[in-house]
Write an enzyme that holds these catalytic residues in place. Structure first.
Site, mmCIF file in Angstrom:
data_model
loop_
_atom_site.group_PDB
_atom_site.id
_atom_site.type_symbol
_atom_site.label_atom_id
_atom_site.label_comp_id
_atom_site.label_asym_id
_atom_site.label_seq_id
_atom_site.Cartn_x
_atom_site.Cartn_y
_atom_site.Cartn_z
ATOM 1 N N SER A 120 -6.411 1.213 -4.492
ATOM 2 C CA SER A 120 -6.512 2.635 -4.180
ATOM 3 C C SER A 120 -5.129 3.285 -4.304
ATOM 4 O O SER A 120 -4.547 3.280 -5.391
ATOM 5 C CB SER A 120 -7.111 2.810 -2.785
ATOM 6 O OG SER A 120 -7.492 4.145 -2.565
ATOM 7 N N HIS A 155 -16.053 2.310 -3.137
ATOM 8 C CA HIS A 155 -14.602 2.205 -3.150
ATOM 9 C C HIS A 155 -14.131 0.808 -2.746
ATOM 10 O O HIS A 155 -12.993 0.433 -3.045
ATOM 11 C CB HIS A 155 -13.993 3.258 -2.220
ATOM 12 C CG HIS A 155 -12.515 3.417 -2.377
ATOM 13 N ND1 HIS A 155 -11.917 3.617 -3.599
ATOM 14 C CD2 HIS A 155 -11.500 3.386 -1.470
ATOM 15 C CE1 HIS A 155 -10.606 3.713 -3.444
ATOM 16 N NE2 HIS A 155 -10.322 3.566 -2.169
ATOM 17 N N ASP A 159 -17.878 3.994 -7.284
ATOM 18 C CA ASP A 159 -16.795 4.500 -6.440
ATOM 19 C C ASP A 159 -16.786 6.019 -6.550
ATOM 20 O O ASP A 159 -16.368 6.582 -7.566
ATOM 21 C CB ASP A 159 -15.452 3.926 -6.901
ATOM 22 C CG ASP A 159 -14.309 4.268 -5.950
ATOM 23 O OD1 ASP A 159 -14.505 5.130 -5.067
ATOM 24 O OD2 ASP A 159 -13.221 3.680 -6.087
ATOM 25 N N TYR A 209 0.843 -1.202 0.000
ATOM 26 C CA TYR A 209 0.000 0.000 0.000
ATOM 27 C C TYR A 209 0.880 1.255 0.000
ATOM 28 O O TYR A 209 0.956 1.982 -0.964
ATOM 29 C CB TYR A 209 -0.952 -0.009 1.193
ATOM 30 C CG TYR A 209 -1.942 1.137 1.147
ATOM 31 C CD1 TYR A 209 -3.036 1.078 0.292
ATOM 32 C CD2 TYR A 209 -1.777 2.271 1.934
ATOM 33 C CE1 TYR A 209 -3.942 2.125 0.224
ATOM 34 C CE2 TYR A 209 -2.679 3.322 1.871
ATOM 35 C CZ TYR A 209 -3.753 3.249 1.026
ATOM 36 O OH TYR A 209 -4.645 4.289 0.950
#
Length: 674
Positions: free
Chosen positions: A529, A644, A612, A448
């Site tokens: 994301s 999302h 989203d 991430y």
């Protein structure tokens, strides 16, 4: 790629041409993956674990009841329900269903999804229920009577918006919502804070605070702690900076004078401040306690509740009635202790209990106004969750144990450290078989690296069934940009330094190969994301390191992200494309703009959601279109709902995960394993 974007039309979220193009891409992906041998059985096995009736139903206490939101095969959208602690201790608790979201959706003909509830304290008789249309961040709000289990006719109701709302008393709420032109920030969140009295029109709610259009958001909340009732408002100037004010009885504002990058709140007689930068001689990452009233009077003497070191960071904390439970991470493994304020003697501390190595302990819930009760969850990569209940200073009991969901025989967990390009040691976890006797095999690397989010050990039943049981190795990279080592670990990858996160991830990939755990052809990568941006960077910067890549709800156009949905709120993380200086590094970071015909890229699967309303689906759509134009291998799957999260129910989640793992196994497994 030039500044002339030929695919801007794909940013029209529900445009006829865009949706027709998406339907074609979905059909291609279904033909390539969903029709493959073994897909249906894999999806069914994943759905079984998502719908399993013996999952732990995690709860939050409100008054005498424990509340839970639950989805299963019979409740795709879920039910909000409650029970007592005595019932919860049993293997089959009796639940009182408060709201059936499937039934509500069917009755009203709207794809409602649960988005949480704010229960009124201290009486716990009413709630402000938030419902999302098919998974978006925008919600409608309705007042709900917990006694009659019905919505309150003529109660508090707010139309769809990215609303912030909370109780002040039985007849008053703080409200921030879309009141019309000029009342939202550039990021689409409330710019004003108002008080709204029961029985009055929403448009007559009284303004008490107003932020700037360029801010991220403004909000207000009421501290209902008996004897310490106070009101606060906050102005979030960007994602990482804010100003907090005490709202006095005469509606004047008193600034809580802490650094604007610190996190601060009041708890009873204390002001608790967690630092992101050095202050008053205390290191960034420290947690401090001041006397609230004395702080407002100018006293800056603090009790130090936590001080970080090079390998230890604050992970979280929770209050009980008389104690503070502190969670810390040492090389990304959790430790937990109890701190107790003693008048005139400072704070004492002692361990709450032993935590297994390479595992995570999380405070699930406490009831700080009433008791020293706590609920703790402990899990690890190969260790299903165990839920504990206890009272600080008293006995602790095991309430629930999750069963094993996949065959872990022969699997191990190891932690290694890779050397990044600048010499920084980057920790990562490896979960899988012992490769010493068998040699390299398929591996999936996840990361991430942003917004100070930490990736900690946890039990993943879906990953276990879809990847580990097949013989694959699963790897978590704790790269810079996250919070694994505190604020400094995050700041190291801010703005133009985002490349440090990319270099860290690439270093882990190379280290896996050097250790003969895998090979580039058998190494896949996945992220969502901000992690989708990371995947875009791997495609464009390090394509030779990977055999296949999956990016979920990704952020890929770094020159237009601030103009799309909530993107303006992330300029503090990445930089501002409207700033000429920032635009230089953002152009160099932007995967969408770095795609070229002359490079060889690994196969790529992009997933997103039409609903989203946080990261615009145009990021994934445009990247897929550009890659197709350049002749590269790419598949796109866009779920019509789910927000999302990319999935609105367990069936959609199982489908998305089956697509991902089918795609990865196809490209990464050797003939012997495939």
């Amino acid at each position: 790629m030039t500044n002339d974007d030929p695919y801007l039309w794909l940013e029209d979220i529900e445009g006829e041409a865009a949706l027709a193009w998406v339907a074609e891409r979905n059909a291609e992906t279904d033909a390539a993956l969903a029709s493959a041998a073994g897909f249906a059985s894999l999806k069914q096995r994943l759905l079984e674990v998502l719908d399993a009736p013996d999952r732990i139903p995690y709860v939050a206490r409100h008054g005498e009841f424990l509340y839970n939101f639950w989805r299963d095969a019979g409740h795709a959208r879920g039910v909000w329900r409650r029970t007592t602690l005595e019932q919860y201790r049993t293997d089959t608790p009796r639940w009182e269903v408060l709201l059936d979201v499937d039934e509500l959706a069917a009755t009203e003909g709207t794809k409602w999804m649960w988005a949480g509830a704010r229960v009124r304290r201290p009486d716990c008789g009413r709630a402000l229920v938030c419902l999302s249309r098919d998974g978006g961040d925008a919600v409608v709000v309705r007042e709900f009577d917990l006694g009659t289990r019905t919505f309150v006719q003529d109660g508090f109701q707010v139309a769809e918006a990215k609303t912030r709302i909370g109780w002040i008393d039985a007849d008053t709420v703080f409200i921030g919502t879309d009141f019309g032109p000029g009342t939202l920030t550039d990021s689409g969140y409330p710019r004003t804070v108002r008080t709204w009295r029961r029985g009055t029109p929403l448009e007559e709610a009284r303004p008490v605070f107003e932020g700037e259009t360029r801010d991220v958001a403004a909000g207000g909340w009421h501290d209902s702690t008996p004897g310490f009732e106070r009101d606060f408002v906050v102005r979030s100037t960007d994602f990482h900076h804010s100003e907090m004010y005490l709202l006095t009885r005469d509606a004047s504002l008193v600034r809580i004078d802490v650094p604007d990058d610190a996190t601060a709140y009041a708890h009873r007689e204390h002001l608790i401040v967690t630092l992101k930068s050095d202050w008053l001689g205390h290191r960034a990452g420290s947690m401090l306690a001041f006397g609230f009233d004395s702080f407002l009077a100018g006293d800056r003497s603090a009790e130090v509740l936590f001080t970080p070191d090079a390998r230890t960071a604050l992970a979280g904390h929770a209050w009980t009635r008389h104690h503070l439970i502190l969670e810390t991470m040492h090389d990304v493994s959790t430790r937990i202790e109890v701190l107790t304020p003693t008048p005139g003697s400072g704070w004492t501390r002692e361990p709450l209990g032993d935590v297994p190595t390479l595992s995570t302990v999380t405070v699930v819930d406490t009831d700080p106004d009433v008791s020293d009760e706590f609920f703790l969850d402990v899990s690890g990569f190969l260790q299903p969750s165990t839920l504990y209940h206890g009272k600080v200073g008293g006995e602790t009991e095991i309430l629930k144990r999750a069963p094993s969901r996949f065959d872990a025989a022969g699997l191990t967990v190891e932690q290694y450290f890779a050397s990044s390009q600048d010499g920084t040691k980057v920790p990562y976890f490896v979960v899988g078989p012992d490769h010493a006797p068998t040699g390299p095999g398929p591996a999936l690397l996840y990361g991430y690296g942003g917004f100070e989010v930490s990736l900690t050990p946890s039990y993943g039943a879906v990953t276990g069934r879809a990847w580990l049981e097949r013989g694959g190795t699963y790897v978590i990279a704790n790269i810079r940009g996250g919070g694994e080592y505190g604020p400094g670990w995050h700041r190291a990858a801010l703005g133009a330094e985002r490349v440090r996160a990319f270099e860290d991830f690439a270093a882990v990939a190379a280290d896996l190969v050097a250790r003969e755990i895998t090979t580039p052809a058998m190494l896949g990568a996945a992220g969502g994301s901000n992690g989708g941006l990371l995947m875009g960077a791997m495609v464009t910067r390090y394509p030779e390191l990977f055999g296949a890549i999956v990016a979920h709800v990704p952020l890929l156009d770094m020159l237009r992200f601030h103009e799309l949905l909530a993107g303006a709120s992330w300029t503090a993380e990445y930089g501002d494309p409207d700033d000429p200086d920032d635009r230089v590094h953002l152009g160099a970071l932007s995967p969408y703009h770095l795609l070229s015909a002359g490079q060889v890229y690994p196969p790529l699967l992009l997933t997103t959601s039409t609903r989203d309303d946080r990261v615009h689906p145009g990021h994934a759509r445009k990247a897929a279109a550009r890659l197709r134009e350049l002749g590269h291998r790419v598949l796109l799957h866009e779920n019509t709902g789910g927000g999302h999260a990319g999935a609105g129910d367990n069936e959609q989640s199982a489908h998305n995960n089956a697509l991902m793992h089918t795609f990865l196994w196809r490209h990464l497994s050797s003939p012997a394993l495939g």
